[in-house]
Write a protein that holds these residues in place. Sequence first.
Motif, short mmCIF file in Angstrom:
data_model
loop_
_atom_site.label_atom_id
_atom_site.label_comp_id
_atom_site.label_asym_id
_atom_site.label_seq_id
_atom_site.Cartn_x
_atom_site.Cartn_y
_atom_site.Cartn_z
N GLU A 198 0.84 -1.20 0.00
CA GLU A 198 0.00 0.00 0.00
C GLU A 198 0.88 1.26 0.00
OE1 GLU A 198 -3.20 0.06 3.03
OE2 GLU A 198 -2.66 2.18 3.23
N GLN A 199 1.92 1.25 0.83
CA GLN A 199 2.84 2.38 0.90
C GLN A 199 3.48 2.63 -0.46
OE1 GLN A 199 4.53 4.59 3.08
NE2 GLN A 199 2.78 4.38 4.46
N ASN A 252 0.96 4.14 -2.72
CA ASN A 252 0.67 5.54 -2.34
C ASN A 252 1.77 6.48 -2.79
OD1 ASN A 252 -1.70 4.90 -1.13
ND2 ASN A 252 -0.91 4.89 0.97
N ASP A 268 1.80 9.77 5.25
CA ASP A 268 1.86 10.31 3.89
C ASP A 268 1.66 11.82 3.89
OD1 ASP A 268 -0.70 10.12 4.80
OD2 ASP A 268 -1.56 9.31 2.95
#
Lengths: 500, 500
Positions: free
Chosen positions: A313-314, A317, A468
Amino acid sequence: MAENPRLPDQVSFYHLFLLLLIPCQVLLSPVPNDQIFQYIDGHQKEYIQRLKDWVAIQSDSSDPRKRQDVNKMMEVTKDFILQLGGTVEMADIGEQRLANGETIPLPPVILAEIGNAENKPTVCFYGHMDVQPAKQEDGWSTDPYTLVEKDGNLYGRGASDDKGQVLALLHALESLINMNDLPVNVKLFIEGMEETGSDGLEMLIENKKDTFFSNIDYIVVTDTPWLSKKPGITYGARGNCYFSIEVQSSKVDLHSGGFGGMVYEAMGDLIYLLNSLTDANGRILVPGIYEAVAPLSENEEDLYKDIEFDVDEQRANLGVKKFLHESKADLLMHRCRYPSLSIHGIEGAFSGTGTKTVIPSKVIGKFSIRQVPNMEPSVVEKQVKDYLESKFSERKSPNEMKITMIIGAKPWLTNMTEPQYHAARRAVTRVFNIEADMIRAGGTIPIAKTLEDYLGKSLMLLGIGGPDDATHGQNEKISKYNYIGGTKLYAAYLQELASL
Amino acid sequence: MAENPRLPDQVSFYHLFLLLLIPCQVLLSPVPNDQIFQYIDGHQKEYIQRLKDWVAIQSDSSDPRKRQDVNKMMEVTKDFILQLGGTVEMADIGEQRLANGETIPLPPVILAEIGNAENKPTVCFYGHMDVQPAKQEDGWSTDPYTLVEKDGNLYGRGASDDKGQVLALLHALESLINMNDLPVNVKLFIEGMEETGSDGLEMLIENKKDTFFSNIDYIVVTDTPWLSKKPGITYGARGNCYFSIEVQSSKVDLHSGGFGGMVYEAMGDLIYLLNSLTDANGRILVPGIYEAVAPLSENEEDLYKDIEFDVDEQRANLGVKKFLHESKADLLMHRCRYPSLSIHGIEGAFSGTGTKTVIPSKVIGKFSIRQVPNMEPSVVEKQVKDYLESKFSERKSPNEMKITMIIGAKPWLTNMTEPQYHAARRAVTRVFNIEADMIRAGGTIPIAKTLEDYLGKSLMLLGIGGPDDATHGQNEKISKYNYIGGTKLYAAYLQELASL
């Protein structure tokens, strides 16, 4: 009991119906009716407006031309603390010597106190009011100094680092004070030069060790992000050795047509030196640099396996195709317990859009090493200088070359079983109904090491930034979830601390 | 005769006395009473004031935001030509596509005519009114757009490249017209996009080949410097293949604390690619790049031995410790008849003063190769792309990389024994009482190759810039000696041309 035998059932159905009307998250929270949280929820608009006002002040400490804005930011902060009933000293910390030899005053440091009851513990909070540089043309979607709310986020330079975090704390204090429930004595220690290395701060701490800083029980730094949506409590941070390499080949910039093929170009030398710093996988090539890195202890790797962090996911993103390390634990360890080196840019070369056929005369490469326990900045400095000087000497360039370590901030690591960490973990559970992640910061909080060394008190990094937030990048933001939830977290932490 | 036997002696003494009153340089000049030169000397102040007015217009063609200034500059130039009695067409050459996909109008090109007598030869002059970028903070001592006179020099962006040179020509025409002595028909071909690659110009030349450009005898380009105080006539120029390398590692800039050690940084890749372009001695490492370079002909080296060029003085003036080549001939040949590669800078990285702890997400490196006969831009483009793509592939980086050749301008070389070169050499001797240096330019005059290819007419580069004018650099200037002497040179050249 026989008169109305169906009553209990009726009540049950009625209550069940009512329960369905209550949002799920409240059901999960063990203290749904916490008055302080209600107060905070009721003041969200005001909190966002104040953040907007504060973001609008361009307190970029790296640009001497914006020093007045930093000073203004310190004044505005002072005024708010005075409103809360605090006392404020604006401490003079002397002058800054610029690269051109001139000196300008450093912004004053806020030393404030709210409450001094003998029966209450005293917590000292640290934060900073200066920000990193930001220009819309760097790629911001909106003006960096105008706070913009979009999709649950608040965009603006300093929204997360560190104006938003300090404001969350101040609003927490305001809410406790207005509810007549401030359960501790608070000291506020707020500076305006953090982003450029906290010039003058160490001397101030030393000077005030036996006065302002004398009767403190706990120290909390409010300048760190979480690693995920899950709140993180930080017990370590990397250091920062920031270097410049200056190479000069001629007195003035030259036309590449008229002089290309004649001169040893400064850019060629600088690029060569910068290229010698790391390999393709980011491994630092400076000899000996890894020698002082603390070896991995027996169960240390397990700590990282439990942290909430979705690698894929990171990656998605950030828009990154592949990380330097594959497993979560490896990646997190290289983020915070191993050193890294980043090349930030070059001053003096052509940096605009379009084409310019220039041979820059003097170029200054900037890079930094995030070092970890037990790497000493002075040793890192010597290792880097020796290595680059030897590489430059191998190249046999006739140009002038000079290396400077501009920032030499130490890493920090503490014991996460100290009492105030328990208070913070309980506060996280109360506000977010979840167990906090215990983490180490990849970035640098030089003040943590300094404060701990001078004051010898328990220190904790309890920040509220999101993973983020793009602090130091374009489109910095803080989510409303973090900003408002963080305000509750600080309030709850103080309550929990008082009940230890 | 006996009446006054001493008279001859008296006259001799009297004349000797008068001769002492005449400055030495006039004595050395073969045409001391050239009326046109006196006229020009008498109008110096006016010529400098007009240069001041023109430098003040920020006609930077590389910056789309300054397109209106370029347009204004073209208008002002048109107005002056109309004042001289010329006719002017402002030719529309279409639109420019920007990097972001938008289009903006290109500035119009001036196609002007002064005189059309059938018995006179027709000379077409080319020049440009746009300038390189300039900001005082780049290291200028004074505002780049305010012409400042100091120690016999006129400082300002465009003072030499190319506003000063075009103005010297226009003032020469004005002086000849006002003296009723314009001995040729003149065409003026003046553009506003030279500094970014003369967008749209080639198509215009092709379209106007049989109309505006049809009845031309000679072509003169007024956009070159001399190699010393001695006037130089230029018969060749290098080309320019200008490249960008774009590397992207993430969607937005990242904080080096939070992400250093996690991502393959774009800067690392870019620095590696830029470092692979040349060795420490400036030799280009792109395979095959030297293969097409025209071999040195038998007596070619001798041409360079005769040119006035003091290596040590140049070195000292530039503040350069050592040149890439030691002998004058070697140095001059590497300046103009061998290719060179210069790295100009990086867009997208941190380029300010101070410190910023950023991992730039997208960085664009800019470099150019000044190529020589017989290197074809399309071949150079393929060689560079193949090489860099293979280097990048060796590195195994997961980042995105893209190479673009932004400018692909051809080199140019002609026969210096053509008639108009004789006229120019005679003009140099008349104005400066010295033999001109016959030289090749290290820079690029793409228009030379284009004009010669399309029109098939004799072409000469007769510029009047000085060797240390710092065109494209800080503190660009033209000396009054060159500016006023150059005005005389253009006037004398036209007179000599008519008498061929």
